[in-house]
Design a protein around this motif. Structure first.
Motif, mmCIF file in Angstrom:
data_model
loop_
_atom_site.group_PDB
_atom_site.id
_atom_site.type_symbol
_atom_site.label_atom_id
_atom_site.label_comp_id
_atom_site.label_asym_id
_atom_site.label_seq_id
_atom_site.Cartn_x
_atom_site.Cartn_y
_atom_site.Cartn_z
ATOM 1 N N ILE B 105 0.836 -1.208 0.000
ATOM 2 C CA ILE B 105 0.000 0.000 0.000
ATOM 3 C C ILE B 105 0.870 1.257 0.000
ATOM 4 O O ILE B 105 0.603 2.221 -0.715
ATOM 5 C CB ILE B 105 -0.947 0.008 1.228
ATOM 6 N N VAL B 106 1.946 1.242 0.810
ATOM 7 C CA VAL B 106 2.807 2.432 0.859
ATOM 8 C C VAL B 106 3.434 2.689 -0.509
ATOM 9 O O VAL B 106 3.365 3.809 -1.041
ATOM 10 C CB VAL B 106 3.897 2.276 1.947
ATOM 11 N N ILE B 107 4.015 1.647 -1.129
ATOM 12 C CA ILE B 107 4.608 1.839 -2.461
ATOM 13 C C ILE B 107 3.525 2.297 -3.443
ATOM 14 O O ILE B 107 3.707 3.250 -4.201
ATOM 15 C CB ILE B 107 5.249 0.532 -2.984
ATOM 16 N N GLY B 108 2.366 1.604 -3.405
ATOM 17 C CA GLY B 108 1.297 1.920 -4.342
ATOM 18 C C GLY B 108 0.786 3.342 -4.170
ATOM 19 O O GLY B 108 0.569 4.057 -5.152
ATOM 20 N N VAL B 109 0.624 3.785 -2.906
ATOM 21 C CA VAL B 109 0.113 5.136 -2.667
ATOM 22 C C VAL B 109 1.112 6.175 -3.172
ATOM 23 O O VAL B 109 0.736 7.127 -3.860
ATOM 24 C CB VAL B 109 -0.191 5.346 -1.160
ATOM 25 N N VAL B 110 2.388 5.991 -2.872
ATOM 26 C CA VAL B 110 3.385 6.981 -3.294
ATOM 27 C C VAL B 110 3.434 7.062 -4.822
ATOM 28 O O VAL B 110 3.322 8.148 -5.409
ATOM 29 C CB VAL B 110 4.772 6.632 -2.713
ATOM 30 N N ILE B 111 3.558 5.915 -5.485
ATOM 31 C CA ILE B 111 3.656 5.920 -6.950
ATOM 32 C C ILE B 111 2.373 6.438 -7.582
ATOM 33 O O ILE B 111 2.398 7.300 -8.466
ATOM 34 C CB ILE B 111 3.972 4.494 -7.461
ATOM 35 N N GLY B 112 1.217 5.916 -7.105
ATOM 36 C CA GLY B 112 -0.059 6.337 -7.680
ATOM 37 C C GLY B 112 -0.326 7.815 -7.445
ATOM 38 O O GLY B 112 -0.809 8.520 -8.336
ATOM 39 N N ALA B 113 0.009 8.325 -6.252
ATOM 40 C CA ALA B 113 -0.242 9.722 -5.935
ATOM 41 C C ALA B 113 0.615 10.635 -6.806
ATOM 42 O O ALA B 113 0.125 11.601 -7.393
ATOM 43 C CB ALA B 113 0.036 9.986 -4.456
ATOM 44 N N LEU B 114 1.907 10.302 -6.933
ATOM 45 C CA LEU B 114 2.781 11.135 -7.755
ATOM 46 C C LEU B 114 2.313 11.145 -9.206
ATOM 47 O O LEU B 114 2.217 12.191 -9.840
ATOM 48 C CB LEU B 114 4.229 10.621 -7.687
ATOM 49 N N ALA B 115 1.978 9.931 -9.729
ATOM 50 C CA ALA B 115 1.565 9.833 -11.132
ATOM 51 C C ALA B 115 0.266 10.592 -11.361
ATOM 52 O O ALA B 115 0.141 11.361 -12.317
ATOM 53 C CB ALA B 115 1.408 8.368 -11.531
ATOM 54 N N GLY B 116 -0.703 10.400 -10.474
ATOM 55 C CA GLY B 116 -2.010 11.017 -10.673
ATOM 56 C C GLY B 116 -1.992 12.509 -10.417
ATOM 57 O O GLY B 116 -2.688 13.269 -11.084
ATOM 58 N N TYR B 117 -1.177 12.951 -9.458
ATOM 59 C CA TYR B 117 -1.185 14.369 -9.096
ATOM 60 C C TYR B 117 -0.426 15.200 -10.122
ATOM 61 O O TYR B 117 -0.891 16.243 -10.551
ATOM 62 C CB TYR B 117 -0.577 14.556 -7.710
ATOM 63 N N PHE B 118 0.765 14.735 -10.508
ATOM 64 C CA PHE B 118 1.581 15.551 -11.411
ATOM 65 C C PHE B 118 1.237 15.323 -12.875
ATOM 66 O O PHE B 118 1.395 16.225 -13.690
ATOM 67 C CB PHE B 118 3.068 15.285 -11.160
ATOM 68 N N GLY B 119 0.791 14.115 -13.228
ATOM 69 C CA GLY B 119 0.481 13.849 -14.632
ATOM 70 C C GLY B 119 1.714 13.993 -15.509
ATOM 71 O O GLY B 119 2.839 13.899 -15.025
ATOM 72 N N GLY B 120 1.495 14.232 -16.815
ATOM 73 C CA GLY B 120 2.610 14.523 -17.716
ATOM 74 C C GLY B 120 3.658 13.430 -17.756
ATOM 75 O O GLY B 120 3.324 12.247 -17.687
ATOM 76 N N TRP B 121 4.934 13.824 -17.840
ATOM 77 C CA TRP B 121 5.994 12.813 -18.009
ATOM 78 C C TRP B 121 6.178 11.987 -16.741
ATOM 79 O O TRP B 121 6.545 10.817 -16.811
ATOM 80 C CB TRP B 121 7.305 13.462 -18.457
ATOM 81 N N VAL B 122 5.918 12.582 -15.556
ATOM 82 C CA VAL B 122 6.030 11.808 -14.316
ATOM 83 C C VAL B 122 5.074 10.615 -14.386
ATOM 84 O O VAL B 122 5.437 9.460 -14.115
ATOM 85 C CB VAL B 122 5.672 12.682 -13.090
ATOM 86 N N ALA B 169 -1.567 1.067 -6.766
ATOM 87 C CA ALA B 169 -1.003 2.249 -7.423
ATOM 88 C C ALA B 169 -1.960 2.767 -8.488
ATOM 89 O O ALA B 169 -2.205 3.975 -8.598
ATOM 90 C CB ALA B 169 0.351 1.917 -8.048
ATOM 91 N N ARG B 170 -2.535 1.850 -9.276
ATOM 92 C CA ARG B 170 -3.470 2.272 -10.322
ATOM 93 C C ARG B 170 -4.732 2.893 -9.727
ATOM 94 O O ARG B 170 -5.272 3.867 -10.246
ATOM 95 C CB ARG B 170 -3.857 1.087 -11.198
ATOM 96 N N MET B 171 -5.204 2.294 -8.616
ATOM 97 C CA MET B 171 -6.415 2.840 -7.998
ATOM 98 C C MET B 171 -6.154 4.241 -7.464
ATOM 99 O O MET B 171 -6.953 5.156 -7.680
ATOM 100 C CB MET B 171 -6.879 1.931 -6.860
ATOM 101 N N VAL B 172 -5.022 4.419 -6.748
ATOM 102 C CA VAL B 172 -4.707 5.729 -6.182
ATOM 103 C C VAL B 172 -4.541 6.750 -7.304
ATOM 104 O O VAL B 172 -5.023 7.886 -7.215
ATOM 105 C CB VAL B 172 -3.421 5.648 -5.322
ATOM 106 N N ARG B 173 -3.886 6.346 -8.378
ATOM 107 C CA ARG B 173 -3.688 7.261 -9.512
ATOM 108 C C ARG B 173 -5.040 7.733 -10.053
ATOM 109 O O ARG B 173 -5.247 8.920 -10.276
ATOM 110 C CB ARG B 173 -2.895 6.557 -10.603
ATOM 111 N N ALA B 174 -5.972 6.778 -10.248
ATOM 112 C CA ALA B 174 -7.278 7.147 -10.793
ATOM 113 C C ALA B 174 -7.993 8.128 -9.860
ATOM 114 O O ALA B 174 -8.561 9.131 -10.309
ATOM 115 C CB ALA B 174 -8.123 5.898 -10.997
ATOM 116 N N GLU B 175 -7.940 7.856 -8.536
ATOM 117 C CA GLU B 175 -8.588 8.751 -7.574
ATOM 118 C C GLU B 175 -7.962 10.141 -7.635
ATOM 119 O O GLU B 175 -8.660 11.150 -7.632
ATOM 120 C CB GLU B 175 -8.434 8.197 -6.149
ATOM 121 N N PHE B 176 -6.624 10.178 -7.688
ATOM 122 C CA PHE B 176 -5.944 11.477 -7.709
ATOM 123 C C PHE B 176 -6.268 12.253 -8.973
ATOM 124 O O PHE B 176 -6.420 13.475 -8.938
ATOM 125 C CB PHE B 176 -4.418 11.284 -7.573
ATOM 126 N N MET B 177 -6.368 11.543 -10.098
ATOM 127 C CA MET B 177 -6.662 12.245 -11.338
ATOM 128 C C MET B 177 -8.043 12.861 -11.295
ATOM 129 O O MET B 177 -8.257 13.944 -11.831
ATOM 130 C CB MET B 177 -6.531 11.288 -12.532
#
Lengths: 329, 291
Positions: B105-122, B169-177
């Motif tokens: 969960i920790v790895i997934g949250v960090v990766i998903g949050a960064l990807a979903g929040y910053f978007g773009g090349w990150v 990670a995918r779930m967190v990314r979707a929520e953040f987006m």
């Protein structure tokens, strides 16, 4: 050029190009894993020879390019992988590629059988459960699904063996064919099928549970949509409604899951192939771990990754065909 | 206040009361909770009630269950107590399940949050890495990691976490987006709140409920993975594990099937309890979601 291509081809091409960085990342990943593992090719060679002097070892290292900077090594490794050259297996005394190709057929057969059974049974049971939602039938199917999901495949394998091989003596306990029976023609096919019944069952039940759950939810959602109500109002009978109106759209998420899970099923074949001594990639993966045959192990990872990329590509195409709403270009 | 008292809505009961009310509506989830509490009790009391060390000889080898009250569930081919193994196995399964889930969960949250929040090349880079991990069969990767790092329990737990983080990670990314352009986020940004604070204190709490539900799935899968490793005798040999008991029971499957059947039932009931618990949590945390 793109102008003359049918949209489905353009779409397919774009999906393939998107897979390239993923494959490159996996190449880098396997290289790093190889570097992390204790010992390298030369250690294995020298160990095989029972030791050698330092000058000879240094010369071997130079010959294998292990004295080069890490970037050069990585580049050479990737070029070799791209041409399906996975190096030499010191356990099997053969090129890894040859060892893998010997094993690929069995695994593909096991996976094709398991996934088609899981998929077919899953969608049929899921559709039945959804159409009789909250009835006794639905409850029974859902409970079965939960139990299938919770049963580890190795335990299921042992229980199947206990009942069908040990107690009843109906099915062979392991292997892919009867040794020294030299069956030909249909006898041979039947022999292989008998050997695959238990491994296929053991591997498919957990995925059956996944598809069943998803299909039930999906059918219930689609059956609620306006166009289904319209069809019913126009007098379509329930059976026809299911086959002609609901099924196609309800299948979409299940097809996606099928693609996504292919790699998990490949992983699951390790346990099942090891228990039933099936000479496939899964058993090879286990033996490579036990014998520390890193070249073979990396070959398996890379080959599995390629298989998964290809299967995902095929499910993308299938998805695009099923769902006309998808923009192809 | 000139309005009549009757117009005031009764105060909402506290959140945990609402949570419990929604949870207990699902009878299967209640059964899951009971099973879960049982497993936790087994894990906590291992060694207190039962004859201690599960790896020590406790009686005659292959005593069948219910024959001798010192070893109520019988003994295996080395005379080790099966009941004791089941209790200690619960402890190891839960421990590995919880820690591996936290790692994932920790790895997934960090990766998903960064990807979903910053978007773009990150997002591009992190998602390609996620896809690479999803493409490699996770059990193959798990075996490889164990082959490289060794079979110590700490490494096994870490390795299970490392192969399990992609779905969260995918779930967190979707929520953040979907959350990153909401008004409350814009408001926080205009107030000069830092990106880190926005990610962890503004968006993350809103993205958590589906992750909590999914944690029960990861937990179940972690327990299944650990038991499969132990079954293949690649687990830590210093601890009793259900998978290992089944693996050893395979040798006496013909004469003493209970050696494999009893720990097998323990695994099934434990994984079942997590699935049912997850459904209950889903009903309680996402009440509006249609099932």
């Amino acid at each position: 050029m793109t102008l003359h291509m049918p949209p489905i081809l353009t779409y397919a091409l774009r999906r393939l190009i998107q897979a390239i960085p993923v494959v490159i990342l996996i190449m880098i990943g396997t290289f790093l894993l190889l570097k992390l593992a204790p010992g390298d090719t030369v250690d294995a060679l020298v160990g095989d020879m029972g030791g050698a002097d330092a000058a000879f070892i240094a010369r071997l290292r130079a010959e294998y390019g292990l004295d080069q900077p890490i970037w050069v090594q990585l580049w050479r490794y990737m070029v070799k992988l791209a041409s399906f050259d996975f190096g030499w297996s010191f356990v099997y005394e053969q090129p890894v590629a040859t060892v893998l190709m010997d094993r690929l057929g069995t695994t593909l057969m096991l996976m094709a059988a398991s996934l088609s059974i899981a998929f077919t049974a899953g969608i049929v049971l899921g559709a039945i459960a959804a159409r009789r939602a909250y009835s006794a039938t639905d409850n029974l199917i859902s409970i079965l699904g939960l139990v299938f999901y919770a049963t580890p495949s190795f335990f299921l394998s042992l229980m199947l063996m206990l009942v069908f091989s040990v107690k009843l003596g109906w099915l062979p306990v392991g292997g892919i064919k009867t040794i020294a029976a030299f069956y030909t023609g249909w006898d041979h096919v039947w022999d292989v099928v008998r050997h695959l019944i238990m491994p296929t069952t053991a591997l498919s039940l957990i995925y059956l549970a996944f598809y069943l759950r998803l299909m039930r939810a999906s059918v219930m959602e689609v059956a609620d949509l306006d166009y289904v109500r319209t069809a019913r109002a126009k007098g379509a009978r329930e059976g026809r409604l299911m086959t002609h109106h609901i099924m196609r759209n309800a299948l979409l998420p299940v097809v996606t899951l099928l693609g996504l899970q292919f790699s998990t099923v490949l992983g699951g074949s390790i346990v099942v192939e090891t228990i039933f001594t099936l000479p496939g990639l899964g058993q090879l993966a286990y033996q490579s771990v036990v014998q520390r045959d890193m070249n073979t192990l990396m070959g398996i990872i890379f080959l599995c990754a390629i298989i998964v990329v290809v299967v995902n590509f095929l499910t993308d195409l299938l998805y695009a065909r099923l769902d006309s709403r998808i923009e192809l270009a | 206040m000139t309005f009549a008292d009757t117009e005031i809505a009764p105060p909402e009961p506290p959140r945990y009361v609402m949570f419990w009310r929604r949870y207990k509506r699902n009878r299967a989830a209640l059964l899951g909770l009971v099973l879960f509490v049982l497993v936790v009790l087994m894990a906590l009391t291992a060694g207190l009630i039962d004859p201690g060390d599960p790896l020590r000889r406790a009686g005659e080898p292959l005593t069948p269950p219910f024959m001798n009250w010192d070893t109520p569930l019988g003994t295996d081919q080395l005379g080790r107590d099966v009941l004791s193994g089941v209790f200690y196995g619960a402890r190891i399964s839960l421990l590995i399940g919880v820690v591996a889930t936290l790692v994932a969960i920790v790895i997934g949250v960090v990766i998903g949050a960064l990807a979903g929040y910053f978007g773009g090349w990150v997002d591009d880079v992190l998602m390609r890495i996620t896809e690479a991990f999803q493409t490699i069969p996770n059990f193959v990767l798990l075996l490889t990691l164990v082959a490289i790092m060794g079979s110590k329990i700490e490494w096994i737990t870490l390795a299970i976490g490392i192969v399990s983080w992609t779905a969260p990670a995918r779930m967190v990314r979707a929520e953040f987006m979907s959350l990153r352009h909401r008004e409350f986020v814009d408001a926080a940004r205009n107030l000069g709140v830092s990106n880190t604070s926005i990610i962890f204190r503004e968006i993350l709490p809103n993205a958590l409920p589906p992750i909590v539900v999914y944690a029960s799935v990861i937990m179940a899968l972690s327990i299944l993975m650990e038991s499969a490793l132990a079954f293949l005798s690649l687990g830590d040999p210093n601890y009793a594990s259900w998978g290992n008991m089944i693996g050893q029971g395979r040798a006496v499957l013909r004469s003493a099937p209970y050696c494999a059947v009893i720990p097998g039932i323990a695994i099934i009931l434990t994984v079942l309890s997590f699935s049912l618990l997850g459904e209950g949590l889903n009903d309680a945390l996402n009440p509006r979601q249609k099932k």
